[in-house]
Enzyme design. Structure first.
Site, mmCIF file in Angstrom:
data_model
loop_
_atom_site.group_PDB
_atom_site.id
_atom_site.type_symbol
_atom_site.label_atom_id
_atom_site.label_comp_id
_atom_site.label_asym_id
_atom_site.label_seq_id
_atom_site.Cartn_x
_atom_site.Cartn_y
_atom_site.Cartn_z
ATOM 1 N N ARG A 1 16.626 -10.437 -0.205
ATOM 2 C CA ARG A 1 16.118 -9.115 0.205
ATOM 3 C C ARG A 1 16.365 -8.964 1.701
ATOM 4 N NH1 ARG A 1 11.679 -7.073 2.493
ATOM 5 N NH2 ARG A 1 10.890 -5.072 1.770
ATOM 6 N N LYS B 1 12.682 -11.619 9.988
ATOM 7 C CA LYS B 1 11.242 -11.898 10.075
ATOM 8 C C LYS B 1 10.890 -12.762 11.273
ATOM 9 C CE LYS B 1 9.692 -10.866 5.433
ATOM 10 N NZ LYS B 1 9.243 -11.345 4.111
HETATM 11 C C1 7PJ Z 1 8.940 -9.125 1.202
HETATM 12 C C2 7PJ Z 1 8.724 -8.110 0.282
HETATM 13 C C3 7PJ Z 1 9.333 -10.420 0.736
HETATM 14 C C4 7PJ Z 1 9.255 -9.495 -1.490
HETATM 15 C C5 7PJ Z 1 8.341 -7.367 2.285
HETATM 16 C C6 7PJ Z 1 9.414 -7.333 5.649
HETATM 17 C C7 7PJ Z 1 8.046 -7.225 5.098
HETATM 18 N N1 7PJ Z 1 8.885 -8.275 -1.055
HETATM 19 N N2 7PJ Z 1 8.343 -7.004 0.986
HETATM 20 N N3 7PJ Z 1 9.480 -10.528 -0.621
HETATM 21 N N4 7PJ Z 1 8.721 -8.648 2.456
HETATM 22 N N5 7PJ Z 1 9.422 -9.717 -2.800
HETATM 23 O O1 7PJ Z 1 10.427 -7.012 5.031
HETATM 24 O O2 7PJ Z 1 9.500 -7.792 6.828
HETATM 25 O O3 7PJ Z 1 9.544 -11.389 1.463
HETATM 26 S S1 7PJ Z 1 7.891 -6.278 3.572
#
Ligand code: 7PJ
Length: 283
Positions: free
Chosen positions: A262, A228
């Site tokens: 994640r 990110k």
């Molecule tokens: C997140 C997400 C996060 C959760 C995305 C990216 C943007 N779901 N979906 N937490 N980020 N729970 O991966 O850069 O930080 S999409």
């Protein structure tokens, strides 16, 4: 590791997620890009192969997302989202032994994904869309509630907080109480501060530093910082140069109590988790 509460096994559909230890969630985007158009089956097979590679690398969960929530992203219709996500969830559920998480805020997608075998709903809007609370309650699945303000299209327009940690904590607590009042038990809930969602660099760093204050809400934490812009800004790196920063935050996140990471770089992150586990297992 800093443990406020020893979490047990969380039922995720037909599988159990052992929350006494940290897990890696692999990101599987099924948003079409203009460069690769393999058609509908091409997309499905490509996604399945990616999912299989992530499973072999050691992930416990795969997060399937059909809506881009990157800053400035365009909105996608529920039908479009369903057409992207459903075939992939269906294929993974049929072929792979893994917990499928669905990154969606759309009630129809939640319901259909659950029917097809998904084990977790991951909602960056914390079930604030009309019908989302009902949908999750009816599926019986656990849910990840994430903090965000506004919508992805505009969320990065100078976000401001008097006390970002307290305000994120209060938001998550409030959403948890709403969930309970709508029949979603607290023990089905996972919490996420939402790094990069309506937050500037200092907000993101402060939230990470004080992750323990969110841990005090008593629910397992999911952390999503992989590649990110907070890493890009802190290190001065483009997206291709953010692996070391992502892994540093993976290790730090676990040591601050996070239970689900994640990530994009699954093999490297699984090594981080295993290395920390090896140290923890020592006398
Ligand atoms: C997140 C997400 C996060 C959760 C995305 C990216 C943007 N779901 N979906 N937490 N980020 N729970 O991966 O850069 O930080 S999409």
């Amino acid at each position: 590791m800093s443990d406020v509460s020893p979490f047990g096994r969380l039922p995720c559909g037909s599988r159990l997620l052992d929350l006494s230890r940290p897990h890696v969630m692999g990101i599987l985007n099924v948003t079409p890009d203009s460069f690769s158009d393999g058609g509908r089956f091409g997309q499905r097979d490509k996604a399945l192969r990616h999912a299989e590679a992530m499973l072999l690398a050691g992930v416990t969960l795969i997060d399937v997302g059909g809506e881009s929530t990157r800053p400035g992203a365009r909105a996608v219709s529920p039908i479009e989202e369903l057409e992207r996500v459903a075939p992939v969830v269906d294929a993974i559920a049929a072929e792979l032994d893994v917990i499928i998480s669905v990154d969606t805020s759309t009630p129809a997608v939640m319901r259909e994904a659950a029917r097809l075998g998904a084990g977790l709903i991951n909602d960056v809007r914390a079930l604030q869309r009309d019908g989302a609370l009902d949908a999750v309650r009816d599926t019986g699945l656990p849910v990840c509630l994430m903090h965000m303000r506004g919508e992805p299209g505009s969320m990065q327009d100078s976000p401001q907080y008097a006390d970002v940690v307290a305000q994120v904590r209060d938001f998550l607590l409030e959403r948890m109480i709403v969930c309970e009042s709508e029949g979603i038990a607290r023990d089905r809930i996972i919490l996420d501060p939402g790094f990069g969602f309506a937050k500037n660099l200092q907000h993101n760093l402060s939230l990470f530093k004080h992750l323990a204050k969110l841990h005090a809400l008593g629910r397992p934490l999911l952390v999503g910082v992989s590649r990110k812009s907070m890493i890009g800004q802190a290190l001065g790196r483009e997206v291709g140069g953010r692996l070391s920063g992502s892994l540093a935050l993976a290790a730090l996140g676990i040591s601050k109590g996070a239970r689900i990471l994640r990530v994009h770089d699954v093999a490297e992150t699984v090594d981080v988790v295993r290395m920390l586990a090896a140290v923890e297992a020592a006398e």
